[in-house]
Scaffold this motif. Sequence first.
Motif, mmCIF file in Angstrom:
data_model
loop_
_atom_site.group_PDB
_atom_site.id
_atom_site.type_symbol
_atom_site.label_atom_id
_atom_site.label_comp_id
_atom_site.label_asym_id
_atom_site.label_seq_id
_atom_site.Cartn_x
_atom_site.Cartn_y
_atom_site.Cartn_z
ATOM 1 N N THR A 33 52.451 19.369 35.074
ATOM 2 C CA THR A 33 52.063 18.174 35.816
ATOM 3 C C THR A 33 50.693 17.723 35.296
ATOM 4 O OG1 THR A 33 50.895 19.469 37.484
ATOM 5 C CG2 THR A 33 53.232 18.989 37.922
ATOM 6 N N ASP A 34 50.204 16.577 35.767
ATOM 7 C CA ASP A 34 48.844 16.156 35.413
ATOM 8 C C ASP A 34 47.841 17.219 35.858
ATOM 9 O OD1 ASP A 34 49.778 13.823 34.280
ATOM 10 O OD2 ASP A 34 49.338 12.580 36.038
ATOM 11 N N ARG A 35 48.044 17.742 37.067
ATOM 12 C CA ARG A 35 47.168 18.820 37.554
ATOM 13 C C ARG A 35 47.266 20.034 36.634
ATOM 14 N NH1 ARG A 35 47.648 22.443 43.025
ATOM 15 N NH2 ARG A 35 45.641 23.442 42.803
ATOM 16 N N GLY A 36 48.481 20.357 36.172
ATOM 17 C CA GLY A 36 48.683 21.480 35.265
ATOM 18 C C GLY A 36 47.945 21.303 33.949
ATOM 19 N N HIS A 37 47.922 20.070 33.426
ATOM 20 C CA HIS A 37 47.148 19.812 32.205
ATOM 21 C C HIS A 37 45.659 20.013 32.472
ATOM 22 C CE1 HIS A 37 50.168 18.555 29.276
ATOM 23 N NE2 HIS A 37 50.791 17.910 30.253
ATOM 24 N N ASP A 38 45.180 19.563 33.648
ATOM 25 C CA ASP A 38 43.768 19.788 34.005
ATOM 26 C C ASP A 38 43.465 21.278 34.091
ATOM 27 O OD1 ASP A 38 43.317 17.042 34.143
ATOM 28 O OD2 ASP A 38 43.485 16.963 36.342
ATOM 29 N N GLN A 39 44.370 22.043 34.723
ATOM 30 C CA GLN A 39 44.188 23.497 34.825
ATOM 31 C C GLN A 39 44.195 24.141 33.439
ATOM 32 O OE1 GLN A 39 47.547 24.244 37.386
ATOM 33 N NE2 GLN A 39 46.240 24.502 39.198
ATOM 34 N N ALA A 40 45.087 23.679 32.578
ATOM 35 C CA ALA A 40 45.179 24.238 31.226
ATOM 36 C C ALA A 40 43.910 23.947 30.431
ATOM 37 C CB ALA A 40 46.407 23.686 30.509
#
Length: 186
Positions: A33-40
């Motif tokens: 998700t967009d949040r997942g890209h931020d976390q990554a």
Amino acid sequence: MARPLTLLLVRHGQSTWNAAGLMQGQTAHVPLTDRGHDQARAAARELAALGPGAMLSSDLLRAVQTAEHCAAATGLAFTTTPALREQGYGVLEGRPSRELWDVVDWTDPRWAAEGGESLADLHARVAALLGRLRADPPAGVVALVTHGDTIRAAQAVAAGLGPAEMPAVTPHNGTVTRLQLAGAVG
């Protein structure tokens, strides 16, 4: 002479199925998700500060997308391996996780869903990979981009514990877990 091998285990960022509460297992096509890209990206910055010399990733899309962020931050290329995949849940993959508490026998390390793998299978797969890395480390510090249950299995292997003794707590999405493996040949 033996020297320790440091592993930096990165759990992939939030995926679309994490957000939807679905059992992912080894389903290959689930993106971040967009949040997942931020976390990554955040995990990648943390990883870069720790200075890995080599990087491997699960070949599942959510891990590969996370590894791409890690590669950009560290300047390292990465190779993929199915040995770093999540535990396979077979016919249960894609179902809401909350429905599975009464279906899965979480206490039996030999239990497996139809078409899936048991915790014992996962533990053996991870132990084999860590054994190869210990015997022939590509660097003194190796990043492994992977999944929650796979990290728990690696923690157990590093501590000399079996599949029935894996840690109960799964690291959060986009976190870096440090492990030391003793006995690398150097």
